[in-house]
Design an enzyme around this catalytic site. Sequence first.
Site, PDB file in Angstrom:
ATOM      1  N   ALA A  36       0.842  -1.204   0.000  1.00 44.26           N
ATOM      2  CA  ALA A  36       0.000   0.000   0.000  1.00 44.26           C
ATOM      3  C   ALA A  36       0.877   1.254   0.000  1.00 44.26           C
ATOM      4  CB  ALA A  36      -0.922  -0.009   1.212  1.00 44.26           C
ATOM      5  N   HIS A  37       1.955   1.232   0.771  1.00 41.92           N
ATOM      6  CA  HIS A  37       2.862   2.385   0.794  1.00 41.92           C
ATOM      7  C   HIS A  37       3.477   2.627  -0.585  1.00 41.92           C
ATOM      8  CE1 HIS A  37       2.728   2.418   5.220  1.00 41.92           C
ATOM      9  NE2 HIS A  37       3.229   3.626   5.128  1.00 41.92           N
ATOM     10  N   ARG A  38       3.841   1.544  -1.257  1.00 37.31           N
ATOM     11  CA  ARG A  38       4.413   1.692  -2.610  1.00 37.31           C
ATOM     12  C   ARG A  38       3.424   2.363  -3.546  1.00 37.31           C
ATOM     13  NH1 ARG A  38       8.709  -2.221  -4.681  1.00 37.31           N
ATOM     14  NH2 ARG A  38       7.884  -1.523  -6.659  1.00 37.31           N
TER      15      ARG A  38
END
Lengths: 198, 292
Positions: A36-38
């Site tokens: 999700a961060h990516r």
Amino acid sequence: MEHLLHTPITEDEVRRLHVGDIVYLSGIVVTARDAAHRRLLQLASKGAPPMDFKGLAIYHCGPIVKKSEDGSYIVVSAGPTTSARLEHFTELVVKVLGVKLIIGKGGMGKTASEIMRRHTAAYLTLPGGAGAIAAKAIKRVVDVKWLDLGMPEALWVFEVDSLGPLIVTIDTHGRNLHLEVIRKAVEKAKRLSSGNLK
Amino acid sequence: MELSYLEEVVVEATIKLLRRAATEIPPDVMNALKNALRMETHELAKRQLELIIKNCEIASKENVPICQDTGLICFFVRVGDEFPIKANLYQLLEKAVRKATKTIPLRPNAVHPITGINTGDNVGRYAPVVETELVPGDSLEIKVMLKGGGSEYPSRLYVLKPSRALEVLPKAVLTAIAKRAAFSCPPIIVGIGLGSTVDMALRLARRALMRPLGQRNEDSMIAELEEKLLKMINRLGIGTMGLGGDITALDVKIEWAHRHPASFPLGIVLQCWALRKASCTIRPDGSYRLGW
């Protein structure tokens, strides 16, 4: 000291937090892990984050969520995941997205605490493994995005009521409890294994 | 696939085993946590240990997973050479994992290393992890461990110089723990494998975690090393979740194998406080008993 906070969190509220303080948090908490961060990074760099994160809390967590028969979601277990893996996203989360509280476990490093100090954000921990208790504070799944990443990696938007006790371990006053403990432990490990300590 | 009665029993027992492991903390681990709370003097550590114990009580009462990370599923299977099911066992374990993932539910944790795509049911290439041993007798013993991801992060392999290995060993263990134990939800359990090939050293370290807490290795030299390392680790001051405290490890477990004269593999596998394990023995008539 104990604080009862509600999102959106203001800079003044963050500045009042000190390492060792306890927080009970209500309001909106958004989960995000590695994948999700990516994706957040990709979208934010195009100027198109999927939602407004200002003043909210990001929770390093990959929950177990069950879909009930009427189609609503039930959060079964939702403790924190190891935050160290997400260190290099701190600038994105705090500076670009405007998140004020990062919740996780195991702590974050020097880079993260420096960014949090500069942009007035704090890091709070929940005891890892305590997923059943944490789930109790989650009152509602407000939204979920990116289920294509799989249940643990999706972006879950939770409404929480008194999530805690959260322990402040990185504050805006230059303290990082995790690093303080690790530094002492490494020093002690050296002395213990060289035989200089009884 | 049409299953025989005994095959149905294996699937059913394995699902029960997985549920027990995910939702009930084993009695030896609960005792160790309560002892840790009694001995701990740091306030933040005590507060967190209390919460951890309460969390286990809630999970058991409400039949929900203790931790949302229900791990990579690892089976240790001992197949009696007169037990009627052999190679088909792998399929039965997979079937049980698929069902258990849905019904308990477990978090789907089997992800492709390159694409990141989650299989959605904890079954994939070499998932679940199955270690098999052939033993005399007519029963089947299945043990399961749910190995969380965070606790794998600090695990390490060293190949030590045999001439200095015993002097260097404490330093390797203590340094690995001092630097990274906080990532694996302390108070931890430390699994150590000594000797054999490098892969086997790590496997021994993982297997060591299945021995009941408080129980020492039957070899007195190894038992002494376990105790010595445990004492040293508990002087590091890492404490519950790495926020400082007296109790960093609940136990140290060592398993060993004969090694090559030229190499001394040291495998270190850390385990979070939530050591989730369960066992069961199935008889050829289909009766079975759940244990830890």
